[in-house]
Design a protein around this motif. Structure first.
Motif, PDB file in Angstrom:
ATOM      1  N   PHE A  71      56.665  29.300 -13.029  1.00  0.00           N
ATOM      2  CA  PHE A  71      55.764  28.405 -13.506  1.00  0.00           C
ATOM      3  C   PHE A  71      56.009  27.099 -14.255  1.00  0.00           C
ATOM      4  N   PHE A  72      56.906  27.262 -15.314  1.00  0.00           N
ATOM      5  CA  PHE A  72      57.497  26.229 -16.003  1.00  0.00           C
ATOM      6  C   PHE A  72      58.122  25.369 -15.075  1.00  0.00           C
ATOM      7  N   GLU A  73      59.104  25.754 -14.337  1.00  0.00           N
ATOM      8  CA  GLU A  73      59.881  24.959 -13.544  1.00  0.00           C
ATOM      9  C   GLU A  73      59.173  24.151 -12.660  1.00  0.00           C
ATOM     10  N   LYS A  74      57.796  24.392 -12.295  1.00  0.00           N
ATOM     11  CA  LYS A  74      57.023  23.885 -11.440  1.00  0.00           C
ATOM     12  C   LYS A  74      56.489  22.670 -12.335  1.00  0.00           C
ATOM     13  N   MET A  75      56.207  23.121 -13.685  1.00  0.00           N
ATOM     14  CA  MET A  75      55.451  22.168 -14.523  1.00  0.00           C
ATOM     15  C   MET A  75      56.382  20.796 -14.799  1.00  0.00           C
ATOM     16  N   LYS A  76      57.726  21.027 -14.571  1.00  0.00           N
ATOM     17  CA  LYS A  76      58.691  19.706 -14.986  1.00  0.00           C
ATOM     18  C   LYS A  76      58.289  18.815 -13.757  1.00  0.00           C
ATOM     19  N   LYS A  77      57.692  18.998 -12.633  1.00  0.00           N
ATOM     20  CA  LYS A  77      57.245  18.259 -11.641  1.00  0.00           C
ATOM     21  C   LYS A  77      55.951  17.378 -11.924  1.00  0.00           C
ATOM     22  N   GLU A  78      55.794  16.139 -11.745  1.00  0.00           N
ATOM     23  CA  GLU A  78      54.699  15.478 -12.092  1.00  0.00           C
ATOM     24  C   GLU A  78      53.408  15.638 -11.128  1.00  0.00           C
ATOM     25  N   GLY A  79      53.953  15.895 -10.088  1.00  0.00           N
ATOM     26  CA  GLY A  79      52.866  16.160  -8.945  1.00  0.00           C
ATOM     27  C   GLY A  79      52.267  17.561  -9.075  1.00  0.00           C
ATOM     28  N   PHE A  80      52.922  18.386  -9.403  1.00  0.00           N
ATOM     29  CA  PHE A  80      52.237  19.868  -9.916  1.00  0.00           C
ATOM     30  C   PHE A  80      51.370  19.780 -11.073  1.00  0.00           C
ATOM     31  N   ARG A  81      51.950  18.855 -11.960  1.00  0.00           N
ATOM     32  CA  ARG A  81      51.329  19.043 -13.468  1.00  0.00           C
ATOM     33  C   ARG A  81      49.719  18.182 -13.100  1.00  0.00           C
ATOM     34  N   LYS A  82      49.794  17.017 -12.160  1.00  0.00           N
ATOM     35  CA  LYS A  82      48.746  16.407 -11.732  1.00  0.00           C
ATOM     36  C   LYS A  82      47.550  17.148 -11.104  1.00  0.00           C
ATOM     37  N   THR A  83      48.204  17.951 -10.104  1.00  0.00           N
ATOM     38  CA  THR A  83      47.326  18.830  -9.389  1.00  0.00           C
ATOM     39  C   THR A  83      46.843  20.260 -10.153  1.00  0.00           C
ATOM     40  N   LEU A  84      47.499  20.621 -11.073  1.00  0.00           N
ATOM     41  CA  LEU A  84      47.046  21.807 -11.795  1.00  0.00           C
ATOM     42  C   LEU A  84      46.120  20.987 -12.592  1.00  0.00           C
ATOM     43  N   LYS A  85      45.896  20.113 -13.244  1.00  0.00           N
ATOM     44  CA  LYS A  85      45.122  19.157 -14.145  1.00  0.00           C
ATOM     45  C   LYS A  85      43.813  19.161 -13.295  1.00  0.00           C
ATOM     46  N   GLU A  86      43.839  18.412 -12.169  1.00  0.00           N
ATOM     47  CA  GLU A  86      42.709  17.665 -11.534  1.00  0.00           C
ATOM     48  C   GLU A  86      42.352  18.606 -10.479  1.00  0.00           C
ATOM     49  N   GLU A  87      42.731  19.913 -10.068  1.00  0.00           N
ATOM     50  CA  GLU A  87      42.271  20.768  -9.203  1.00  0.00           C
ATOM     51  C   GLU A  87      42.076  22.101  -9.651  1.00  0.00           C
ATOM     52  N   PHE A  88      43.281  22.535  -9.863  1.00  0.00           N
ATOM     53  CA  PHE A  88      43.458  24.152 -10.278  1.00  0.00           C
ATOM     54  C   PHE A  88      42.334  24.336 -11.523  1.00  0.00           C
ATOM     55  N   ILE A  89      42.487  23.542 -12.594  1.00  0.00           N
ATOM     56  CA  ILE A  89      41.649  23.788 -13.902  1.00  0.00           C
ATOM     57  C   ILE A  89      40.211  23.374 -13.677  1.00  0.00           C
ATOM     58  N   LYS A  90      39.958  22.409 -12.835  1.00  0.00           N
ATOM     59  CA  LYS A  90      38.587  22.145 -12.608  1.00  0.00           C
ATOM     60  C   LYS A  90      37.933  23.277 -11.522  1.00  0.00           C
ATOM     61  N   TYR A  91      38.332  23.818 -10.787  1.00  0.00           N
ATOM     62  CA  TYR A  91      37.931  24.816  -9.977  1.00  0.00           C
ATOM     63  C   TYR A  91      37.746  26.236 -10.795  1.00  0.00           C
ATOM     64  N   ASN A  92      38.916  26.457 -11.747  1.00  0.00           N
ATOM     65  CA  ASN A  92      38.898  27.690 -12.533  1.00  0.00           C
ATOM     66  C   ASN A  92      38.101  27.558 -13.393  1.00  0.00           C
ATOM     67  N   ASN A  93      37.486  26.458 -13.911  1.00  0.00           N
ATOM     68  CA  ASN A  93      36.527  26.232 -15.033  1.00  0.00           C
ATOM     69  C   ASN A  93      35.198  26.427 -14.567  1.00  0.00           C
ATOM     70  N   ALA A  94      35.050  26.057 -13.227  1.00  0.00           N
ATOM     71  CA  ALA A  94      33.848  25.887 -12.503  1.00  0.00           C
ATOM     72  C   ALA A  94      33.478  27.232 -12.313  1.00  0.00           C
ATOM     73  N   CYS A  95      34.414  28.139 -11.784  1.00  0.00           N
ATOM     74  CA  CYS A  95      34.172  29.382 -11.469  1.00  0.00           C
ATOM     75  C   CYS A  95      33.625  30.305 -12.623  1.00  0.00           C
ATOM     76  N   ILE A  96      34.489  30.172 -13.836  1.00  0.00           N
ATOM     77  CA  ILE A  96      34.011  30.689 -15.050  1.00  0.00           C
ATOM     78  C   ILE A  96      32.491  30.354 -15.473  1.00  0.00           C
ATOM     79  N   GLU A  97      32.088  29.277 -15.302  1.00  0.00           N
ATOM     80  CA  GLU A  97      30.826  28.787 -15.641  1.00  0.00           C
ATOM     81  C   GLU A  97      29.713  29.406 -14.614  1.00  0.00           C
ATOM     82  N   ASN A  98      30.124  29.505 -13.376  1.00  0.00           N
ATOM     83  CA  ASN A  98      29.390  30.082 -12.101  1.00  0.00           C
ATOM     84  C   ASN A  98      29.019  31.689 -12.332  1.00  0.00           C
ATOM     85  N   PHE A  99      30.204  32.303 -12.790  1.00  0.00           N
ATOM     86  CA  PHE A  99      30.270  33.662 -12.876  1.00  0.00           C
ATOM     87  C   PHE A  99      29.521  34.129 -14.010  1.00  0.00           C
ATOM     88  N   VAL A 100      29.699  33.559 -15.411  1.00  0.00           N
ATOM     89  CA  VAL A 100      28.820  33.819 -16.426  1.00  0.00           C
ATOM     90  C   VAL A 100      27.508  33.644 -16.316  1.00  0.00           C
TER      91      VAL A 100
END
Length: 305
Positions: free
Chosen positions: A195-224
Motif C-alpha cells: 500500500f505504501f509503495e502505491k502511495m508513492k505514485k501521484e496517480g494512485f494518491r489521486k484516485t484514492l482520494k477522489e474515488e475510493f474515499i468518496k465511495y467508502n464514506n458514502a457506503c458508511i453513511e448509507n449503511f448507518v
C-alpha cells in the motif's frame, strides 16, 4: 478466576483508507473470542511462548504503565491466551490479545463505562497502537480499541472517533453482510508495504482520494442510515475500484469470485482488514443467490437485513 472475554472485530468500511484519513466503520464480532487462562497443553505452550516475548516488550517499553512484574510472573506460571480468533484473517486476533492484557495489567485503566469522551477514545487508540505495533511493525490501534470497547465505532478522521448505533439486524431478511474464507491466512506487514509503495505514485494518491474515499464514506453513511439502495450502488463502485487498484491484496483464490460478483451484480466483495489472505467481506441483497455463486467457498453471515 474467570477472566473477561474479548471478541473479534470486523472493519466493515475503511481498510487502508483509515491510514489516509477516510472514514471507518468497525464492529465487534462475537462469534470469535479469547481470554487469558492458565493451562498446560501443547496449544497453551505455543501461546505462552509468544506471551513471554510480549512480556519482555512491555517491560522494556511500558514498565511505567503496566504491572509488568505480575504479568511476567503469570506468564512464567503458564498463562496463555485461549482464543478461537483465527490469526491472519483480518478479524483482530492480536487486537483481542492486547485488549485482554491492557484490561488485566494496566496500572491506571481508562474507564469506558463512564463519561466516555472522544479524547479518552483517542488516548486509548494511541496507546493501543503502540502496544500492538509489536505484532505488525505499525498499528493504528483500532483493532485493540474495538476489541476492548466491544461496541461499534465510527472513525470520522484520525482524531475524531466515536461510538455509533447501527440499524437493528433483520434475521428474516434476504440481504446479508458475510465473510468468505480464502482458505489461507494473510500477513499484514507485506500488504501494508504494498500500500505504501502505491502511495508513492501521484496517480494512485489521486484516485484514492477522489474515488475510493468518496465511495467508502458514502457506503458508511448509507449503511448507518439503513439506506440499502444507494449503499449497493456505492458498494459496486467500491468493489470495482478495489479490483483495479487493490489487486495485489485480493487473495488469489478469490479473484474470479470477486469479478463474478461485479459482473452479475448479485454480490460485491471488499477487503476485510489488510487482505492477502484470511477473510474477504461480501455484501448482497439476496444471500441465497450469492451463496450459489460462491458454493466453492465457506461463507459466514455476520449481519442480515
Amino acid at each position: 478466576m474467570k477472566n473477561p472475554l474479548f471478541y473479534a472485530k470486523i472493519i466493515l468500511f475503511g481498510e487502508y483508507g483509515i491510514i489516509e484519513d477516510s472514514k471507518g466503520l468497525i464492529v465487534p464480532y462475537n462469534f470469535y473470542q479469547g481470554a487469558l487462562k492458565f493451562e498446560h497443553s501443547e496449544k497453551a505452550e505455543q501461546s505462552n511462548f509468544h506471551l513471554k516475548n510480549y512480556a519482555k516488550y512491555l517491560k522494556e517499553n511500558f514498565a511505567e504503565l503496566f504491572d509488568t512484574e505480575s504479568f511476567c510472573k503469570d506468564v512464567e506460571q503458564g498463562m496463555y491466551f485461549d482464543s478461537n480468533i483465527p490469526q491472519g484473517y483480518g478479524v483482530g486476533s492480536s487486537g483481542a490479545l492486547v485488549a485482554a492484557i491492557y484490561d488485566k495489567y494496566a496500572i491506571t485503566k481508562i474507564d469506558i463505562t463512564q463519561n466516555l469522551t472522544k479524547e479518552k477514545i483517542s488516548e486509548l487508540k494511541c496507546l493501543f497502537g503502540r502496544l500492538e505495533s509489536h505484532f505488525h511493525g505499525t498499528s493504528s490501534g483500532i483493532d485493540p480499541l474495538i476489541c476492548y470497547m466491544n461496541i461499534p465505532i465510527l472513525i470520522q478522521s484520525k482524531d475524531d472517533i466515536s461510538t455509533i448505533g447501527l440499524p437493528t439486524a433483520n434475521n428474516e431478511g434476504k440481504g446479508a453482510v458475510f465473510l468468505i474464507n480464502s482458505g489461507a491466512p494473510g500477513e499484514t506487514a507485506p500488504m501494508i508495504h504494498i500500500f505504501f509503495e502505491k502511495m508513492k505514485k501521484e496517480g494512485f494518491r489521486k484516485t484514492l482520494k477522489e474515488e475510493f474515499i468518496k465511495y467508502n464514506n458514502a457506503c458508511i453513511e448509507n449503511f448507518v442510515k439503513g439506506e440499502y439502495s444507494p449503499l449497493f450502488s456505492n458498494l459496486q463502485k467500491l468493489s470495482v475500484w478495489a479490483f483495479e487498484h487493490f489487486r495485489p491484496m485480493i487473495p488469489q483464490k478469490l479473484i474470479d469470485a470477486w469479478k463474478t460478483g461485479i459482473d452479475t451484480n448479485t454480490y460485491y466483495l471488499k477487503l476485510c482488514g489488510s487482505g492477502g489472505g484470511g477473510y474477504v467481506l461480501g455484501f448482497t441483497q439476496d444471500y441465497e443467490t450469492a451463496k450459489n455463486h460462491l458454493k466453492d467457498f465457506q461463507t459466514e453471515v455476520i449481519y442480515k437485513f
